[in-house]
Design a protein around this motif. Structure first.
Motif, PDB file in Angstrom:
ATOM      1  N   LEU A   1       0.832  -1.212   0.000  1.00  0.00           N
ATOM      2  CA  LEU A   1       0.000   0.000   0.000  1.00  0.00           C
ATOM      3  C   LEU A   1       0.860   1.251   0.000  1.00  0.00           C
ATOM      4  N   ILE A   2       1.973   1.196   0.698  1.00  0.00           N
ATOM      5  CA  ILE A   2       2.903   2.334   0.720  1.00  0.00           C
ATOM      6  C   ILE A   2       3.478   2.553  -0.677  1.00  0.00           C
ATOM      7  N   ALA A   3       3.862   1.465  -1.357  1.00  0.00           N
ATOM      8  CA  ALA A   3       4.387   1.586  -2.724  1.00  0.00           C
ATOM      9  C   ALA A   3       3.359   2.240  -3.636  1.00  0.00           C
ATOM     10  N   GLU A   4       2.117   1.797  -3.521  1.00  0.00           N
ATOM     11  CA  GLU A   4       1.042   2.367  -4.330  1.00  0.00           C
ATOM     12  C   GLU A   4       0.875   3.859  -4.046  1.00  0.00           C
ATOM     13  N   SER A   5       0.910   4.221  -2.782  1.00  0.00           N
ATOM     14  CA  SER A   5       0.782   5.618  -2.378  1.00  0.00           C
ATOM     15  C   SER A   5       1.945   6.460  -2.902  1.00  0.00           C
ATOM     16  N   TRP A   6       3.162   5.948  -2.764  1.00  0.00           N
ATOM     17  CA  TRP A   6       4.337   6.678  -3.245  1.00  0.00           C
ATOM     18  C   TRP A   6       4.286   6.860  -4.758  1.00  0.00           C
ATOM     19  N   MET A   7       3.865   5.842  -5.475  1.00  0.00           N
ATOM     20  CA  MET A   7       3.763   5.965  -6.927  1.00  0.00           C
ATOM     21  C   MET A   7       2.715   7.005  -7.312  1.00  0.00           C
ATOM     22  N   ALA A   8       1.599   7.057  -6.569  1.00  0.00           N
ATOM     23  CA  ALA A   8       0.560   8.057  -6.826  1.00  0.00           C
ATOM     24  C   ALA A   8       1.090   9.465  -6.591  1.00  0.00           C
ATOM     25  N   GLU A   9       2.086   9.602  -5.711  1.00  0.00           N
ATOM     26  CA  GLU A   9       2.724  10.896  -5.447  1.00  0.00           C
ATOM     27  C   GLU A   9       3.771  11.243  -6.505  1.00  0.00           C
ATOM     28  N   GLY A  10       4.013  10.322  -7.450  1.00  0.00           N
ATOM     29  CA  GLY A  10       4.983  10.577  -8.508  1.00  0.00           C
ATOM     30  C   GLY A  10       6.392  10.113  -8.190  1.00  0.00           C
ATOM     31  N   ARG A  11       6.557   9.372  -7.125  1.00  0.00           N
ATOM     32  CA  ARG A  11       7.892   8.873  -6.771  1.00  0.00           C
ATOM     33  C   ARG A  11       8.243   7.652  -7.621  1.00  0.00           C
ATOM     34  N   ASP A  12       9.545   7.494  -7.907  1.00  0.00           N
ATOM     35  CA  ASP A  12      10.047   6.270  -8.527  1.00  0.00           C
ATOM     36  C   ASP A  12      10.247   5.265  -7.405  1.00  0.00           C
ATOM     37  N   VAL A  13       9.772   4.044  -7.612  1.00  0.00           N
ATOM     38  CA  VAL A  13       9.715   3.057  -6.536  1.00  0.00           C
ATOM     39  C   VAL A  13      10.227   1.697  -7.008  1.00  0.00           C
ATOM     40  N   ALA A  14      10.954   1.028  -6.106  1.00  0.00           N
ATOM     41  CA  ALA A  14      11.336  -0.372  -6.311  1.00  0.00           C
ATOM     42  C   ALA A  14      10.787  -1.180  -5.148  1.00  0.00           C
TER      43      ALA A  14
ATOM     44  N   SER B   1       7.899 -11.599   2.111  1.00  0.00           N
ATOM     45  CA  SER B   1       8.140 -10.337   2.831  1.00  0.00           C
ATOM     46  C   SER B   1       8.623  -9.282   1.845  1.00  0.00           C
ATOM     47  N   HIS B   2       8.220  -8.029   2.088  1.00  0.00           N
ATOM     48  CA  HIS B   2       8.529  -6.940   1.155  1.00  0.00           C
ATOM     49  C   HIS B   2       9.247  -5.780   1.833  1.00  0.00           C
ATOM     50  N   LEU B   3      10.093  -5.135   1.033  1.00  0.00           N
ATOM     51  CA  LEU B   3      10.730  -3.867   1.390  1.00  0.00           C
ATOM     52  C   LEU B   3      10.515  -2.960   0.193  1.00  0.00           C
ATOM     53  N   VAL B   4       9.903  -1.800   0.409  1.00  0.00           N
ATOM     54  CA  VAL B   4       9.666  -0.855  -0.672  1.00  0.00           C
ATOM     55  C   VAL B   4      10.618   0.324  -0.486  1.00  0.00           C
ATOM     56  N   ILE B   5      11.200   0.782  -1.606  1.00  0.00           N
ATOM     57  CA  ILE B   5      12.232   1.820  -1.578  1.00  0.00           C
ATOM     58  C   ILE B   5      11.894   2.856  -2.648  1.00  0.00           C
ATOM     59  N   ASP B   6      12.072   4.152  -2.315  1.00  0.00           N
ATOM     60  CA  ASP B   6      11.888   5.174  -3.351  1.00  0.00           C
ATOM     61  C   ASP B   6      13.232   5.720  -3.798  1.00  0.00           C
ATOM     62  N   GLU B   7      13.201   6.592  -4.809  1.00  0.00           N
ATOM     63  CA  GLU B   7      14.434   7.096  -5.415  1.00  0.00           C
ATOM     64  C   GLU B   7      15.286   7.920  -4.460  1.00  0.00           C
TER      65      GLU B   7
ATOM     66  N   ARG C   1      19.921 -18.580   4.658  1.00  0.00           N
ATOM     67  CA  ARG C   1      20.172 -17.873   3.403  1.00  0.00           C
ATOM     68  C   ARG C   1      18.846 -17.354   2.896  1.00  0.00           C
ATOM     69  N   ILE C   2      18.905 -16.227   2.193  1.00  0.00           N
ATOM     70  CA  ILE C   2      17.701 -15.686   1.578  1.00  0.00           C
ATOM     71  C   ILE C   2      18.005 -15.242   0.151  1.00  0.00           C
ATOM     72  N   LYS C   3      16.997 -15.336  -0.710  1.00  0.00           N
ATOM     73  CA  LYS C   3      17.049 -14.760  -2.048  1.00  0.00           C
ATOM     74  C   LYS C   3      16.015 -13.647  -2.080  1.00  0.00           C
ATOM     75  N   VAL C   4      16.430 -12.503  -2.608  1.00  0.00           N
ATOM     76  CA  VAL C   4      15.566 -11.332  -2.664  1.00  0.00           C
ATOM     77  C   VAL C   4      15.536 -10.819  -4.105  1.00  0.00           C
ATOM     78  N   TYR C   5      14.331 -10.714  -4.658  1.00  0.00           N
ATOM     79  CA  TYR C   5      14.157 -10.185  -6.005  1.00  0.00           C
ATOM     80  C   TYR C   5      13.805  -8.704  -5.894  1.00  0.00           C
ATOM     81  N   VAL C   6      14.559  -7.862  -6.600  1.00  0.00           N
ATOM     82  CA  VAL C   6      14.342  -6.409  -6.560  1.00  0.00           C
ATOM     83  C   VAL C   6      13.946  -5.943  -7.948  1.00  0.00           C
ATOM     84  N   GLU C   7      12.804  -5.234  -8.019  1.00  0.00           N
ATOM     85  CA  GLU C   7      12.319  -4.740  -9.313  1.00  0.00           C
ATOM     86  C   GLU C   7      11.735  -3.339  -9.161  1.00  0.00           C
ATOM     87  N   ARG C   8      11.820  -2.596 -10.244  1.00  0.00           N
ATOM     88  CA  ARG C   8      11.212  -1.264 -10.285  1.00  0.00           C
ATOM     89  C   ARG C   8       9.733  -1.420 -10.578  1.00  0.00           C
TER      90      ARG C   8
END
Length: 110
Positions: free
Chosen positions: A13-26, A43-49, A101-108
């Motif tokens: 939901l935070i990613a959606e909100s940040w994108m609505a604000e015009g932020r670039d998000v991964a 599990s998720h981690l959302v990051i902006d530019e 060990r963990i594998k984490v997929y990161v995408e824009r």
């Protein structure tokens, strides 16, 4: 049922909100775990530019490295698969010493 405060903390939901604000998000998502992993698959981690982030993929032990990779993913647009574990010297440097060990997929997004 989640209360409104918990919903605001949901990384998706935070990613959606940040994108609505015009932020670039991964978004970084735990896609595989082995052994004693700090966070479960999904599990998720959302990051902006600007480097702001919400959520967790490791309970704090590799977030810094994931955020740095996410910043590159945002600027380049190319997704990445990251792996952290005790057999990986880099994992010890970033603090994943839980024995798993963990594998984490990161995408824009967007």
């Amino acid at each position: 049922m989640q209360n409104p405060t918990e919903q605001i903390r949901d990384p998706l939901l935070i990613a959606e909100s940040w994108m609505a604000e015009g932020r670039d998000v991964a978004i970084a998502t735990v896609v595989e775990t082995w052994g004693s992993a700090p966070r479960p698959v999904g599990s998720h981690l959302v990051i902006d530019e600007a480097g702001h982030f919400e959520g967790s993929v490791s309970g704090g032990c590799v977030e810094g490295s994931v955020i740095a990779e996410a910043m590159d993913v945002i600027s380049q647009g190319t997704p990445r698969m990251l792996e952290f574990g005790v057999a990986d010297e880099t994992a010890w440097q970033v603090g994943l010493s839980c024995g798993g060990r963990i594998k984490v997929y990161v995408e824009r997004l967007g």
